[in-house]
Design a protein around this motif. Structure first.
Motif, PDB file in Angstrom:
ATOM      1  N   VAL A  42      20.796 -33.830  22.388  1.00  0.00           N
ATOM      2  CA  VAL A  42      19.417 -33.436  22.048  1.00  0.00           C
ATOM      3  C   VAL A  42      18.928 -34.236  20.844  1.00  0.00           C
ATOM      4  O   VAL A  42      19.649 -34.388  19.860  1.00  0.00           O
ATOM      5  CB  VAL A  42      19.283 -31.928  21.725  1.00  0.00           C
ATOM      6  CG1 VAL A  42      19.402 -31.085  22.973  1.00  0.00           C
ATOM      7  CG2 VAL A  42      20.296 -31.480  20.683  1.00  0.00           C
ATOM      8  N   PRO A  43      17.663 -34.718  20.913  1.00  0.00           N
ATOM      9  CA  PRO A  43      17.088 -35.443  19.770  1.00  0.00           C
ATOM     10  C   PRO A  43      17.015 -34.556  18.524  1.00  0.00           C
ATOM     11  O   PRO A  43      17.182 -35.033  17.403  1.00  0.00           O
ATOM     12  CB  PRO A  43      15.679 -35.797  20.231  1.00  0.00           C
ATOM     13  CG  PRO A  43      15.673 -35.660  21.707  1.00  0.00           C
ATOM     14  CD  PRO A  43      16.712 -34.638  22.043  1.00  0.00           C
ATOM     15  N   GLY A  44      16.768 -33.259  18.734  1.00  0.00           N
ATOM     16  CA  GLY A  44      16.592 -32.341  17.616  1.00  0.00           C
ATOM     17  C   GLY A  44      17.837 -32.127  16.779  1.00  0.00           C
ATOM     18  O   GLY A  44      17.771 -31.513  15.719  1.00  0.00           O
ATOM     19  N   SER A  45      18.986 -32.614  17.251  1.00  0.00           N
ATOM     20  CA  SER A  45      20.187 -32.503  16.412  1.00  0.00           C
ATOM     21  C   SER A  45      20.072 -33.392  15.188  1.00  0.00           C
ATOM     22  O   SER A  45      20.717 -33.147  14.180  1.00  0.00           O
ATOM     23  CB  SER A  45      21.437 -32.890  17.207  1.00  0.00           C
ATOM     24  OG  SER A  45      21.389 -34.262  17.569  1.00  0.00           O
TER      25      SER A  45
ATOM     26  N   ALA B 282      12.123 -27.248  19.870  1.00  0.00           N
ATOM     27  CA  ALA B 282      12.830 -27.550  18.626  1.00  0.00           C
ATOM     28  C   ALA B 282      13.875 -28.648  18.803  1.00  0.00           C
ATOM     29  O   ALA B 282      14.145 -29.400  17.869  1.00  0.00           O
ATOM     30  CB  ALA B 282      13.503 -26.288  18.089  1.00  0.00           C
ATOM     31  N   LEU B 283      14.471 -28.726  20.003  1.00  0.00           N
ATOM     32  CA  LEU B 283      15.565 -29.690  20.185  1.00  0.00           C
ATOM     33  C   LEU B 283      15.091 -31.030  20.721  1.00  0.00           C
ATOM     34  O   LEU B 283      15.885 -31.942  20.923  1.00  0.00           O
ATOM     35  CB  LEU B 283      16.649 -29.094  21.091  1.00  0.00           C
ATOM     36  CG  LEU B 283      17.252 -27.781  20.570  1.00  0.00           C
ATOM     37  CD1 LEU B 283      18.427 -27.361  21.443  1.00  0.00           C
ATOM     38  CD2 LEU B 283      17.692 -27.901  19.111  1.00  0.00           C
ATOM     39  N   ASN B 284      13.780 -31.163  20.964  1.00  0.00           N
ATOM     40  CA  ASN B 284      13.264 -32.477  21.332  1.00  0.00           C
ATOM     41  C   ASN B 284      12.851 -33.214  20.053  1.00  0.00           C
ATOM     42  O   ASN B 284      13.024 -32.697  18.948  1.00  0.00           O
ATOM     43  CB  ASN B 284      12.080 -32.352  22.295  1.00  0.00           C
ATOM     44  CG  ASN B 284      12.068 -33.502  23.311  1.00  0.00           C
ATOM     45  OD1 ASN B 284      12.391 -34.646  22.946  1.00  0.00           O
ATOM     46  ND2 ASN B 284      11.720 -33.216  24.536  1.00  0.00           N
ATOM     47  N   TYR B 285      12.351 -34.430  20.200  1.00  0.00           N
ATOM     48  CA  TYR B 285      11.767 -35.100  19.039  1.00  0.00           C
ATOM     49  C   TYR B 285      10.595 -34.275  18.527  1.00  0.00           C
ATOM     50  O   TYR B 285       9.925 -33.584  19.291  1.00  0.00           O
ATOM     51  CB  TYR B 285      11.270 -36.501  19.420  1.00  0.00           C
ATOM     52  CG  TYR B 285      12.377 -37.498  19.595  1.00  0.00           C
ATOM     53  CD1 TYR B 285      13.025 -38.045  18.489  1.00  0.00           C
ATOM     54  CD2 TYR B 285      12.782 -37.914  20.865  1.00  0.00           C
ATOM     55  CE1 TYR B 285      14.046 -38.973  18.644  1.00  0.00           C
ATOM     56  CE2 TYR B 285      13.802 -38.838  21.029  1.00  0.00           C
ATOM     57  CZ  TYR B 285      14.427 -39.372  19.914  1.00  0.00           C
ATOM     58  OH  TYR B 285      15.435 -40.276  20.061  1.00  0.00           O
TER      59      TYR B 285
ATOM     60  N   ILE C 157      27.360 -26.825  15.818  1.00  0.00           N
ATOM     61  CA  ILE C 157      26.977 -26.578  17.211  1.00  0.00           C
ATOM     62  C   ILE C 157      27.498 -27.700  18.107  1.00  0.00           C
ATOM     63  O   ILE C 157      28.075 -27.451  19.166  1.00  0.00           O
ATOM     64  CB  ILE C 157      25.438 -26.401  17.325  1.00  0.00           C
ATOM     65  CG1 ILE C 157      25.036 -25.042  16.722  1.00  0.00           C
ATOM     66  CG2 ILE C 157      24.974 -26.516  18.765  1.00  0.00           C
ATOM     67  CD1 ILE C 157      23.536 -24.841  16.546  1.00  0.00           C
TER      68      ILE C 157
ATOM     69  N   PHE D 198      24.142 -26.921  10.754  1.00  0.00           N
ATOM     70  CA  PHE D 198      23.900 -26.252  12.037  1.00  0.00           C
ATOM     71  C   PHE D 198      24.163 -27.242  13.180  1.00  0.00           C
ATOM     72  O   PHE D 198      24.858 -26.930  14.139  1.00  0.00           O
ATOM     73  CB  PHE D 198      22.451 -25.749  12.136  1.00  0.00           C
ATOM     74  CG  PHE D 198      22.150 -24.514  11.323  1.00  0.00           C
ATOM     75  CD1 PHE D 198      22.731 -23.296  11.634  1.00  0.00           C
ATOM     76  CD2 PHE D 198      21.266 -24.562  10.247  1.00  0.00           C
ATOM     77  CE1 PHE D 198      22.441 -22.146  10.898  1.00  0.00           C
ATOM     78  CE2 PHE D 198      20.968 -23.422   9.509  1.00  0.00           C
ATOM     79  CZ  PHE D 198      21.562 -22.209   9.822  1.00  0.00           C
ATOM     80  N   SER D 199      23.588 -28.437  13.062  1.00  0.00           N
ATOM     81  CA  SER D 199      23.784 -29.440  14.110  1.00  0.00           C
ATOM     82  C   SER D 199      25.266 -29.784  14.259  1.00  0.00           C
ATOM     83  O   SER D 199      25.780 -29.890  15.373  1.00  0.00           O
ATOM     84  CB  SER D 199      23.008 -30.723  13.774  1.00  0.00           C
ATOM     85  OG  SER D 199      21.624 -30.474  13.730  1.00  0.00           O
TER      86      SER D 199
ATOM     87  N   GLY E  48      16.213 -30.009  14.306  1.00  0.00           N
ATOM     88  CA  GLY E  48      15.530 -28.976  15.083  1.00  0.00           C
ATOM     89  C   GLY E  48      16.309 -27.678  15.139  1.00  0.00           C
ATOM     90  O   GLY E  48      15.723 -26.595  15.197  1.00  0.00           O
ATOM     91  N   PHE E  49      17.655 -27.784  15.135  1.00  0.00           N
ATOM     92  CA  PHE E  49      18.461 -26.559  15.075  1.00  0.00           C
ATOM     93  C   PHE E  49      18.115 -25.800  13.791  1.00  0.00           C
ATOM     94  O   PHE E  49      17.879 -24.603  13.804  1.00  0.00           O
ATOM     95  CB  PHE E  49      19.963 -26.886  15.090  1.00  0.00           C
ATOM     96  CG  PHE E  49      20.505 -27.303  16.431  1.00  0.00           C
ATOM     97  CD1 PHE E  49      20.561 -26.386  17.475  1.00  0.00           C
ATOM     98  CD2 PHE E  49      20.984 -28.587  16.649  1.00  0.00           C
ATOM     99  CE1 PHE E  49      21.092 -26.757  18.713  1.00  0.00           C
ATOM    100  CE2 PHE E  49      21.506 -28.963  17.879  1.00  0.00           C
ATOM    101  CZ  PHE E  49      21.556 -28.056  18.914  1.00  0.00           C
TER     102      PHE E  49
END
Lengths: 585, 585
Positions: A409-412, B197-200, A445, A441-442, B440-441
């Protein structure tokens, strides 16, 4: 036939425990317990992996690959090393998790390439003081680390796919529920927990996730020099900025070479630093080594506006953004040789590396169907990947950037770099005084998902699943292009990796070709696209040398995001916009 | 008596919806549904908060504070605005979430302070193209955003404290279980979910969490100029580096002023950038405005090694690291006036702002017991906070850095800055090409905890709980110092905020004072501390001007981390080390 490494595999603890890891007093996880935690369903351990106990029996059956580190090798190494003990803010170094590198040469030194900013960086005095934490019985009133008692998270849980059933539907009904407790480590229930992940950590990332990416990199790239290191990043955009600040200096007139069409954000990262970027010509396999050599051999500082002969090459070898071009193995070797000839340091940006696809044969069809690909197994998939520049890097002149953005996921905001010890150490010194490493968190997880739940094999199978899914998406956009675009003006090469399809539109056939510039025609088409309800990227956005005039016209379309139906409709609209602009009636 | 703002409160949607938010087609959360999601137990809504429906009735009872935005104001504004609709990578601006700033002046412009690196930054072309996403029916083949279908997380859940029962024990038995689904937004179950949240996202952070920190900042600081903005960061260390690169330039000989003892990591951040740091004298309330003025008025470029007269002040007003000093309200006003006189731009670093404590009265006792503090209520707590520099910033010359590291979890790598629109815009342009904003996390987890589960009041109560806990810890370390340290050589001021206790050790009384330097004596004591099993910080690590000789000797001890028993034992050991070094028998 297997590599001798296995006989002398090192324990992370025997190499010197991390300061502050509490070795000796930490929880003594047993190996069995550790394996139980992995929750892997035994059923899908079939083709290439074995547990540590049976690896020896299997090795004869596996294909002979003397340079290759297998999943079985890593499982065995971990079993011998025992559980990882790494407490809050524990120091770690990826070298703890590598196989011995006996017989490999050491990387060259790059002092002459470093910027003065990077050269003068010193370690953080407070992080250095952490070395005393390993003293038994020591009480720290040193660092300002908050007490985990005040972390308002008792536990995190997540539902994730159960390999190989990776689809959303399967996950909803049969996914795995994974729980991360606050004090799992103290309770001997896991190797990583919230009390550790959510406190301050080292800027290079946690030992727990560093181990995973180090083993993964060894398995995928196995760099041919001894002192390589991996270090977590907050994503490759940040890593690129850090690398540029490490290698380039405005006052020195430093310049970087890249593909003539390049990732616009990378260009925008370099520009404010005063780093000039110059393009190298491309064909369907990306950057041309001959042109790279010619550009460097004929470098004229004055003609280049005062830019010094470049000492840095930035390249995206697989599924290049924006062109979708993928360098073949021979192409990569040639580029590497030109880099050696001109003492170029290489930044290898590989977000799409695992999205390498089988050749496309027209009418929406690939050579192999999805079923056949699943049969090929993990070994087959890994063997089929084009070798990375890092894997041929005998000098240690490559800084490879990996990212979880496109494959998890990019959001990491999480990735990692791999380079020589010298360069990774300089990189970490910077990270300590900027982002301080990725989100805890990233980290926890991804560790739970990739390491503890899926393991290396599960992750590789996930990558195989993803590349099969992206292949289907590519085939959809290619079939749509065949059906809806006027072939007399639009041409393309089927992408062999990544997320992008690059469409050349022949500006010379436009009725206004004599009276309007390429940029004006490009804008006209773009505006018509927006009016018809499709957003594509304008080729000019990606030009490495924006202050020169373009000689060709392109558009970039991604097949990553839209549904197959929408993608087909979008290409139809793009075709209408082209026909309208070209007045094709 | 209440401010007129409430009558003309703006809806975030009426101010122009964010591009790409899908307004009109988004899920229509009802307000009731939204409130239900908050899961707040009605029982603890008693002293200062009301729901939007009853706020009007309560206003007469509340104390009159015309410059203050209350929780009730914010609740009412949200109720009028309706649910927040902000989809994947939606553009947002903190201005959408502010009360109207009618009548306030605009911030001054700081072009003359910006570095050339910052000045030339341009927006990312790909992020700019996202503006087209708001067109109804548009299909994007533009950005390379992966499809959420390939995010291997079906849901995240967490167990968190149920206010006001914040302790670990209470959370284990009676905590709230909060679930974050992948498609909660599409299913009209929440305002933020994993697919978003987990996308860009945008580099300034998600609209969802930006709203919370904007409202919180308005409530705490309410800047006295119109065009202030908030923007998420990956933590204050990163924010400081970004701010220094924005304001300082090696080639200009730029210099920064700070407390004579300052956070070592901040000093280490500045040094490699070629930014020289100079110290301002302090007393127990921190930086001395008189010395600040004198240093600037008498600046001599040659005597300062070629450094230009500083135009940047870096200060930690509350619980300063390492001295624990806290600037009172008057002190802050004086510092701000000196800044105006010399055109200083102020970086206000406030990680410990909410850990302000009641005065200490000896023998481990504070003026107020914990019980009394809980009675004071949210309003009392907020009224008792020393006003921030930002709250007196009529010029917009303050960039305030807030962080969740010390008050939620450091591992979130998440904080925010507040400054004028011009400065925040320059800051975001940099973030777009480096860290790209926080994980995002981290964002979705903090949003769920702080906004959806606790709400503003729950979060303030959490801060009250934390400051009470840290007060107890401070009282423990002070009592231990009174019991175990030789008062004839060790002296201190009780910290009024933060995590640090600063101990002055009189080097002139050391038997080697004539023959050994202060640094040598400091080292001797430090080594004896380590030998006796206690780690403290050496004062010299924190000296702003390390190339001059120290004239005094200090040690820093944190009361944040160790248990009360260990803290007392550690101070006892520190006392032994001092006595031994001083040969006090």
């Amino acid at each position: 036939m297997r590599r001798s490494v296995r006989a002398v595999v090192a324990s992370p603890l025997s190499r010197g425990a991390a300061p502050g890891t509490g070795t000796g007093t930490g929880p003594a996880l047993t190996l069995n317990h550790h394996l139980r935690l992995r929750r892997r369903p035994a059923a899908w351990f079939h083709s290439t992996t074995a547990t540590a106990n049976t690896a020896g029996d299997r090795s004869e059956a596996a294909p002979s690959r003397p340079d290759v580190v297998t999943i079985a090798d890593i499982e065995e190494r971990r079993a011998k090393a025992g559980p990882l003990v790494a407490m809050t803010a524990a120091y770690s170094d990826s070298d703890m998790f590598k196989a011995p590198t006996t017989g490999k040469p050491k990387a060259k030194r790059w002092n002459h390439h470093l910027s003065s900013e990077s050269t003068v960086r010193e370690p953080c005095v407070l992080k250095q003081a952490a070395k005393h934490l390993k003293n038994p019985g020591l009480i720290s009133l040193g660092g300002g680390l908050p007490c985990a008692e005040y972390f308002p998270f008792e536990s995190l849980s997540m539902r994730v796919p159960n390999p190989p059933a990776f689809s959303e539907a399967a996950t909803r009904t049969d996914g795995i529920d994974v729980r991360i407790g606050k004090y799992d480590v103290a309770e001997a229930a896991a190797e990583y927990d919230l009390s550790i992940a959510l406190n301050y950590g080292q800027a290079n990332g946690s030992a727990q996730l560093t181990r995973f990416v180090t083993e993964h990199t060894e398995m995928i790239c196995n760099p041919p020099y001894a002192d390589w290191r991996a270090c977590l990043t907050v994503g490759s955009t940040a890593a690129l900025e850090q690398a540029l600040r490490m290698l380039c200096e405005r006052e020195r007139g430093d310049a970087v070479l890249t593909e003539e069409y390049s990732f616009s954000t990378a260009l925008e990262t370099a520009a404010p630093l005063g780093v000039k970027v110059f393009g190298v010509k491309m064909d369907k396999e990306g950057m041309l080594p001959g042109d790279l050599d010619a550009v460097l051999a004929g470098w004229d500082v004055r003609a280049r506006g005062g830019a010094r002969k470049p000492h840095v090459l930035y390249t995206v070898p697989s599924g290049q953004n924006p062109t979708g071009a993928t360098q073949g193995k021979e192409r990569r070797r040639e580029i590497y040789e030109v880099a050696r000839k001109h003492d170029l340091y290489i930044i290898e940006d590989e977000p799409y590396y695992f999205l390498q696809m089988e050749p496309y044969y027209g009418e929406g069809k690939t050579k192999m169907g999805k079923e056949k690909k699943e049969e090929e197994g993990v070994d087959g998939f890994l063997r089929g990947l084009i070798p990375s520049l890092l894997s041929m890097d005998v000098d240690g002149r490559v800084l490879r950037m990996d990212s979880f953005s496109k494959v998890v996921v990019p959001g990491s905001r999480l990735g990692w770099i791999t380079a020589s010890e010298q360069m990774v150490e300089r990189f970490i010194r910077h990270a300590e005084v900027c982002n301080q490493g990725p989100s805890g968190f990233s980290q926890v997880i991804l560790h739970k998902l990739l390491d503890e739940t899926w393991g290396h094999e599960g992750y590789i199978r996930w990558l195989m699943y993803l590349r099969a899914e992206y292949t289907k998406r590519r085939d959809v956009i290619l079939a749509a292009c065949e059906a809806h675009l006027p072939r007399e003006v639009v041409s393309w090469n089927p992408p062999a990796a990544g997320m992008f399809h690059w469409l050349k539109v022949d500006h010379t056939l436009h009725l206004d070709a004599g009276t309007r510039s390429i940029l004006e025609i490009e804008e006209d088409i773009f505006d018509r696209c927006i009016a018809k309800g499709v957003l594509v990227g304008r080729g000019s956005w990606f030009r490495a040398e924006k202050d020169t005039d373009p000689t060709e016209m392109f558009f970039r379309a991604t097949f990553a995001a839209a549904t197959p139906e929408n993608m087909t409709e979008a290409i139809r609209r793009f075709g209408l916009a082209i026909r309208e602009s070209y007045r094709m009636g």
